[in-house]
Design a protein around this motif. Structure first.
Motif, PDB file in Angstrom:
ATOM      1  N   VAL A 182       0.870  -1.187   0.000  1.00 48.83           N
ATOM      2  CA  VAL A 182       0.000   0.000   0.000  1.00 48.83           C
ATOM      3  C   VAL A 182       0.905   1.236   0.000  1.00 48.83           C
ATOM      4  O   VAL A 182       1.716   1.423   0.916  1.00 48.83           O
ATOM      5  N   ALA A 183       0.781   2.051  -1.040  1.00 43.36           N
ATOM      6  CA  ALA A 183       1.589   3.272  -1.141  1.00 43.36           C
ATOM      7  C   ALA A 183       1.113   4.277  -0.099  1.00 43.36           C
ATOM      8  O   ALA A 183      -0.084   4.539   0.020  1.00 43.36           O
ATOM      9  N   THR A 184       2.059   4.815   0.676  1.00 45.10           N
ATOM     10  CA  THR A 184       1.736   5.778   1.727  1.00 45.10           C
ATOM     11  C   THR A 184       2.686   6.974   1.631  1.00 45.10           C
ATOM     12  O   THR A 184       3.519   7.189   2.508  1.00 45.10           O
ATOM     13  N   PRO A 185       2.589   7.757   0.541  1.00 50.76           N
ATOM     14  CA  PRO A 185       3.500   8.899   0.395  1.00 50.76           C
ATOM     15  C   PRO A 185       3.351   9.891   1.544  1.00 50.76           C
ATOM     16  O   PRO A 185       2.253  10.065   2.068  1.00 50.76           O
ATOM     17  N   GLY A 186       4.443  10.502   1.943  1.00 53.34           N
ATOM     18  CA  GLY A 186       4.406  11.486   3.032  1.00 53.34           C
ATOM     19  C   GLY A 186       5.752  11.568   3.718  1.00 53.34           C
ATOM     20  O   GLY A 186       6.506  12.502   3.502  1.00 53.34           O
ATOM     21  N   HIS A 187       6.063  10.559   4.530  1.00 51.35           N
ATOM     22  CA  HIS A 187       7.394  10.537   5.168  1.00 51.35           C
ATOM     23  C   HIS A 187       8.463  10.614   4.080  1.00 51.35           C
ATOM     24  O   HIS A 187       9.424  11.363   4.185  1.00 51.35           O
ATOM     25  N   THR A 188       8.291   9.805   3.037  1.00 47.47           N
ATOM     26  CA  THR A 188       9.000  10.001   1.766  1.00 47.47           C
ATOM     27  C   THR A 188       7.970   9.828   0.650  1.00 47.47           C
ATOM     28  O   THR A 188       6.903   9.256   0.883  1.00 47.47           O
ATOM     29  N   ILE A 189       8.324  10.310  -0.540  1.00 50.04           N
ATOM     30  CA  ILE A 189       7.353  10.278  -1.657  1.00 50.04           C
ATOM     31  C   ILE A 189       6.917   8.852  -1.984  1.00 50.04           C
ATOM     32  O   ILE A 189       5.770   8.595  -2.313  1.00 50.04           O
ATOM     33  N   GLY A 190       7.871   7.919  -1.894  1.00 45.75           N
ATOM     34  CA  GLY A 190       7.572   6.554  -2.336  1.00 45.75           C
ATOM     35  C   GLY A 190       7.413   5.554  -1.202  1.00 45.75           C
ATOM     36  O   GLY A 190       7.542   4.342  -1.417  1.00 45.75           O
ATOM     37  N   HIS A 191       7.121   6.041   0.009  1.00 43.52           N
ATOM     38  CA  HIS A 191       6.979   5.126   1.148  1.00 43.52           C
ATOM     39  C   HIS A 191       5.838   4.139   0.894  1.00 43.52           C
ATOM     40  O   HIS A 191       4.792   4.506   0.373  1.00 43.52           O
TER      41      HIS A 191
END
Ligand SMILES: [Zn+2]
Length: 345
Positions: A182-191
């Protein structure tokens, strides 16, 4: 920035710790003690091992991983894959080093591709990138501080592209379980986080951490609005079933949702404080950061070390951008490149 006290138990003591059937948490040391350790999760998959995150490339970490696996009667050669949550050094670089030794496959979220392009570039200059970011925040004293330090070359040799780019909602079929990316961008763009629905587990990386709020925008490519993305990725967690949380720093917790609620609340309070600072006349990210309290001890920005001042200023810009995005402030770019924020009146 720290928001809740560290519990008395030492999650960072050397592992392995069984956290679910066939899954072990192995904390690996880091060169700085701010985060204490990074958790690598070893998943037993028949005769193979699949590891979530890889650790920081240094001898002590490699030894701790080898020893941890040894206590489980496994060895490094059995690791077939590293599934890495994001392209930060403490999660990724030991995977690159062990791939050179054992041919282990390394997988990383597709969103990290532009970051990897920068990090593998011998001409990438961390100080120049930080200077550019601090100019936007109009933080001249921090730029001065940066250039007063001895120059350290970016160690591009620690970085290589992964074997596989993971895409959002990709399903990874292991022989014993199924993981969903599951893509979770935020902490890094591609987390990305890894979800095991059948066993109600989430390997949450640095997206949802138990003791601290993850840093925002600390990466070479932060052209997007990282906190806008991060808050969206937090909200996304509540659309998934409530799962047990296996974070990259800190102990395992029963509920992802409970911690997501705390993190959302933290950011809403921070947004109110940021808005109040602008209404009181601060206009640049640096000026706002200087009037906000930092860490749970409510320290002033000036009392933090240079690296933390840069991090805090970056995070303040992220909060200002959310307020501008929500239409609560106006944002203008000045001739010197700085972003200035003003109340709507
Ligand atoms: Zn981390």
């Amino acid at each position: 920035m720290t928001t809740t006290p560290t519990p008395p138990t030492s999650w960072s003591d050397p592992g392995p710790v069984a956290v679910a059937d066939g899954i072990y948490r192995i904390p690996l040391p880091l060169p700085t003690d701010a985060l204490k350790a990074v958790n690598v999760y070893a998943i037993e998959d028949g005769d193979d091992l699949v590891l979530i995150d890889a650790g920081w490339v240094m001898t002590e970490s490699r030894d701790a991983l080898e020893k941890g696996l040894g206590q489980l009667n496994h060895d490094l050669g059995q690791v077939t894959r590293f599934l890495v949550t994001h392209a930060h050094r403490d999660h990724y670089t030991l995977g690159v080093a062990l791939r050179r030794e054992f041919g282990t496959k390394v997988a990383l979220g597709l969103g990290e591709q532009p970051t990897l392009e920068k990090l593998t570039d011998p001409t990438h200059n961390v100080r120049e990138a930080q200077t550019a970011r601090m100019k936007v925040c109009r933080a001249a004293p921090l730029i001065e501080g940066l250039w007063a330090l001895p120059h350290v070359d970016h160690d591009y040799k620690q970085w290589e592209f992964p074997d596989e780019w993971l895409t959002d909602r990709q399903v990874i079929d292991l022989s014993t379980r199924t993981l969903e990316v599951v893509a979770t961008p935020g902490h890094t763009i591609g987390h990305v986080v890894f979800v095991d629905r059948d066993n109600r587990l989430m390997f949450s990386g640095d997206h949802v951490l138990p003791h601290i709020t993850p840093s925002i925008g600390l990466e070479p490519n932060n052209k997007q609005l990282p906190l806008v993305s991060y808050l969206q990725s937090l909200a996304l967690m509540t659309e998934l079933p409530d799962l047990r949380m296996l974070p990259a720093h800190g102990d395992v917790r029963d509920s992802v949702h409970a911690r997501v609620g705390e993190l959302q609340q933290h950011h809403e309070i921070r947004l109110r404080q940021t808005l109040a600072a602008v209404r009181d006349g601060a206009t640049s990210a640096y000026a706002v950061a200087r009037v906000l309290p930092w860490t749970r001890r409510e320290r002033t920005l000036d009392s933090l070390d240079l690296f933390n001042q840069i991090m805090a200023t970056t995070e303040t810009l992220a909060h200002l951008d959310v307020l501008a995005e929500r239409g609560e402030l106006t944002k203008t770019t000045q001739p010197d490149g700085a972003f200035l924020f003003e109340p709507l009146d």
